[in-house]
Design a protein around this motif. Structure first.
Motif, short mmCIF file in Angstrom:
data_model
loop_
_atom_site.label_atom_id
_atom_site.label_comp_id
_atom_site.label_asym_id
_atom_site.label_seq_id
_atom_site.Cartn_x
_atom_site.Cartn_y
_atom_site.Cartn_z
N VAL A 216 88.62 74.06 -11.69
CA VAL A 216 89.50 75.11 -12.22
C VAL A 216 90.54 74.58 -13.19
O VAL A 216 91.07 75.33 -14.00
CB VAL A 216 90.19 75.85 -11.06
CG1 VAL A 216 89.16 76.57 -10.21
CG2 VAL A 216 91.00 74.89 -10.18
N HIS A 217 90.85 73.30 -13.13
CA HIS A 217 91.88 72.77 -14.01
C HIS A 217 91.31 72.57 -15.41
O HIS A 217 90.34 71.82 -15.59
CB HIS A 217 92.42 71.44 -13.47
CG HIS A 217 93.76 71.07 -14.03
ND1 HIS A 217 93.93 70.67 -15.33
CD2 HIS A 217 95.00 71.05 -13.48
CE1 HIS A 217 95.20 70.40 -15.56
NE2 HIS A 217 95.87 70.63 -14.44
N PRO A 218 91.87 73.20 -16.45
CA PRO A 218 91.28 73.15 -17.80
C PRO A 218 91.25 71.75 -18.41
O PRO A 218 90.39 71.46 -19.25
CB PRO A 218 92.17 74.09 -18.62
CG PRO A 218 93.47 74.17 -17.86
CD PRO A 218 93.09 74.04 -16.41
N GLU A 219 92.16 70.87 -18.01
CA GLU A 219 92.19 69.52 -18.59
C GLU A 219 91.00 68.69 -18.15
O GLU A 219 90.63 67.72 -18.83
CB GLU A 219 93.48 68.79 -18.19
CG GLU A 219 94.73 69.33 -18.86
CD GLU A 219 95.94 68.49 -18.53
OE1 GLU A 219 95.78 67.27 -18.34
OE2 GLU A 219 97.04 69.05 -18.45
N PHE A 220 90.38 69.03 -17.01
CA PHE A 220 89.34 68.17 -16.44
C PHE A 220 87.95 68.81 -16.44
O PHE A 220 86.97 68.13 -16.16
CB PHE A 220 89.71 67.79 -15.01
CG PHE A 220 91.08 67.20 -14.88
CD1 PHE A 220 91.47 66.12 -15.66
CD2 PHE A 220 92.00 67.73 -13.99
CE1 PHE A 220 92.74 65.58 -15.55
CE2 PHE A 220 93.28 67.20 -13.88
CZ PHE A 220 93.65 66.12 -14.66
N GLU A 221 87.85 70.10 -16.78
CA GLU A 221 86.55 70.76 -16.67
C GLU A 221 85.54 70.22 -17.68
O GLU A 221 84.33 70.31 -17.45
CB GLU A 221 86.71 72.27 -16.82
CG GLU A 221 87.26 72.71 -18.17
CD GLU A 221 87.45 74.23 -18.24
OE1 GLU A 221 87.05 74.89 -17.27
OE2 GLU A 221 87.99 74.72 -19.25
N TYR A 236 89.71 72.85 -2.12
CA TYR A 236 90.89 72.13 -1.66
C TYR A 236 90.78 70.63 -1.96
O TYR A 236 91.79 69.94 -2.10
CB TYR A 236 91.06 72.34 -0.15
CG TYR A 236 91.28 73.79 0.22
CD1 TYR A 236 92.55 74.37 0.12
CD2 TYR A 236 90.22 74.58 0.65
CE1 TYR A 236 92.74 75.70 0.45
CE2 TYR A 236 90.41 75.92 0.98
CZ TYR A 236 91.68 76.47 0.88
OH TYR A 236 91.88 77.79 1.19
N LEU A 237 89.55 70.15 -2.05
CA LEU A 237 89.36 68.71 -2.25
C LEU A 237 89.55 68.31 -3.71
O LEU A 237 90.06 67.23 -3.99
CB LEU A 237 87.96 68.30 -1.78
CG LEU A 237 87.69 68.47 -0.28
CD1 LEU A 237 86.24 68.11 0.03
CD2 LEU A 237 88.63 67.60 0.54
N ILE A 238 89.11 69.14 -4.63
CA ILE A 238 89.21 68.77 -6.05
C ILE A 238 90.57 69.22 -6.58
O ILE A 238 90.69 70.12 -7.41
CB ILE A 238 88.07 69.40 -6.87
CG1 ILE A 238 86.72 69.13 -6.21
CG2 ILE A 238 88.04 68.80 -8.28
CD1 ILE A 238 85.57 69.87 -6.84
N HIS A 239 91.59 68.59 -6.10
CA HIS A 239 92.95 68.92 -6.53
C HIS A 239 93.25 68.17 -7.83
O HIS A 239 92.89 67.00 -7.99
CB HIS A 239 93.96 68.51 -5.45
CG HIS A 239 95.31 69.10 -5.63
ND1 HIS A 239 96.19 68.63 -6.57
CD2 HIS A 239 95.94 70.13 -5.01
CE1 HIS A 239 97.31 69.33 -6.52
NE2 HIS A 239 97.18 70.25 -5.58
N PRO A 240 93.88 68.84 -8.80
CA PRO A 240 94.17 68.17 -10.08
C PRO A 240 94.91 66.84 -9.93
O PRO A 240 94.68 65.92 -10.72
CB PRO A 240 95.04 69.20 -10.81
CG PRO A 240 94.62 70.51 -10.25
CD PRO A 240 94.29 70.26 -8.81
N SER A 241 95.77 66.73 -8.90
CA SER A 241 96.50 65.47 -8.73
C SER A 241 95.57 64.32 -8.37
O SER A 241 95.78 63.18 -8.78
CB SER A 241 97.57 65.64 -7.63
OG SER A 241 98.56 66.54 -8.04
N TYR A 242 94.50 64.62 -7.59
CA TYR A 242 93.53 63.58 -7.27
C TYR A 242 92.80 63.14 -8.54
O TYR A 242 92.57 61.94 -8.77
CB TYR A 242 92.50 64.09 -6.26
CG TYR A 242 93.04 64.43 -4.90
CD1 TYR A 242 94.20 63.82 -4.41
CD2 TYR A 242 92.41 65.36 -4.08
CE1 TYR A 242 94.69 64.13 -3.16
CE2 TYR A 242 92.90 65.68 -2.83
CZ TYR A 242 94.04 65.06 -2.37
OH TYR A 242 94.53 65.38 -1.14
N VAL A 243 92.42 64.11 -9.37
CA VAL A 243 91.69 63.78 -10.59
C VAL A 243 92.57 62.95 -11.52
O VAL A 243 92.10 61.98 -12.14
CB VAL A 243 91.22 65.06 -11.30
CG1 VAL A 243 90.42 64.71 -12.56
CG2 VAL A 243 90.37 65.93 -10.37
#
Length: 316
Positions: A216-221, A236-243
């Motif tokens: 869902v995060h546009p910077e990483f899609e 819940y696992l693919i949190h932008p902070s983890y990426v």
């Protein structure tokens, strides 16, 4: 915040004193290598010239034999330097590990993290593997292991058969720290394409069906694709902070093509990371003036792992 040791502080302690003692050893290793080069040239040079002139054999065969002799001679002349570098590297990395409350061994075996990375296509197919530089311990309350893997594939046939390195990098396994039940895989974009292009809706990996889920995060899609056995939990696992932390690890290790697995098959869940790098943790430099710089670089690399562990604590 985890307080990492300072390179200057380590160099001012027992490590710095030990490295001072290694200066003469490194100088002698370089001198011995030069002596061996002269010996090899004096002995092998005339022999090879005579063989090329006097022995009736196909030119191609002579070239192959000459190449093999040259490779063997180079390995023999470089061995003192290789042994000195290994000794210094072991001393530096053990000191860094001790300061971090970790353990370090140069030689390593493949761990469960590597076997899972292999089963899920996080590393390329290969015919042989070598492992080294094993770090283990606890960071920010999360148990972790890290080792380097060098994977090679045999290509060609007959006289053109050769070994090609298809992956060299770090395999990291870190306890996630919360109960998860699914398996969610984060791969670089474009890994699983359909026959007519575009991302597949689902793939079968390690005997399980993984569905494609959006990031869902546009910077990483545009950088990653996500696959999961449970789309609800994956949110819940693919949190932008983890990426962000994963990309920080990739940058710190001067790596590329980082990928990650959130694995609920193991108790309380694991995070497995694979990232292509150069030859890591090579702190055994022959130039003593580079010692502090090499120590600082290794500490910074572990700093990225510490920040990832802290991020996982924030979102438990």
């Amino acid at each position: 915040m985890i307080e990492l040791p300072q390179a200057q502080s380590l160099m001012a302690g027992p490590l710095g004193g030990w490295l001072q003692q290694q200066k003469d050893m490194r100088s002698e290793a370089q001198a011995e290598s030069h002596r061996r080069m002269w010996k090899a040239a004096i002995v092998l040079g005339p022999v090879l010239i005579f063989a090329w002139i006097a022995i009736p054999a196909p030119m191609q065969l002579k070239a192959v034999v000459t190449g093999m002799v040259f490779i063997a001679a180079t390995a023999w002349t470089r061995r003192p330097i290789a042994e000195a570098r290994k000794s210094v590297k072991d001393g530096i990395n053990r000191a860094i590990a001790q300061s971090l409350g970790l353990s370090f061994t140069i030689d390593s075996l493949p761990g469960t993290g590597f076997r899972r990375a292999k089963a899920l296509g996080m590393v390329p197919r290969h015919d042989r593997a070598r492992f080294e530089d094993h770090w283990s311990g606890e960071i920010a309350g999360h148990h972790f292991e890290l080792h380097e893997a060098k994977l090679e594939e045999k290509r060609g046939s007959g006289k053109n058969r050769r070994w090609v390195t298809v992956f060299r990098g770090a395999i990291i396994t870190m306890q996630y720290g919360r109960g998860i039940h699914s398996r969610t895989l984060l791969l670089r974009e474009g890994k699983h394409r359909g026959f007519f292009g575009g991302r597949k809706d689902a793939v079968k990996l390690d005997g399980e069906r993984f569905e494609s889920v959006p990031i869902v995060h546009p910077e990483f899609e545009d950088a990653f694709d996500a696959w999961t056995t449970d789309p609800v939990e994956a949110r819940y696992l693919i949190h932008p902070s983890y990426v962000e932390r994963l990309l920080e690890i990739e940058n710190s290790f001067a790596g590329k093509d980082i990928c990650a697995l959130f694995d609920g098959r193991h108790e309380r869940g694991d995070l497995v990371i694979a990232v292509k790098t150069g030859n890591m943790f090579e702190s055994g430099h022959m130039n003593a003036a580079m010692d502090e710089q090499m120590v600082a670089r290794t500490i910074e690399q572990f700093g990225t792992l510490a920040r990832l562990a802290e991020t996982m604590n924030e979102f438990r």
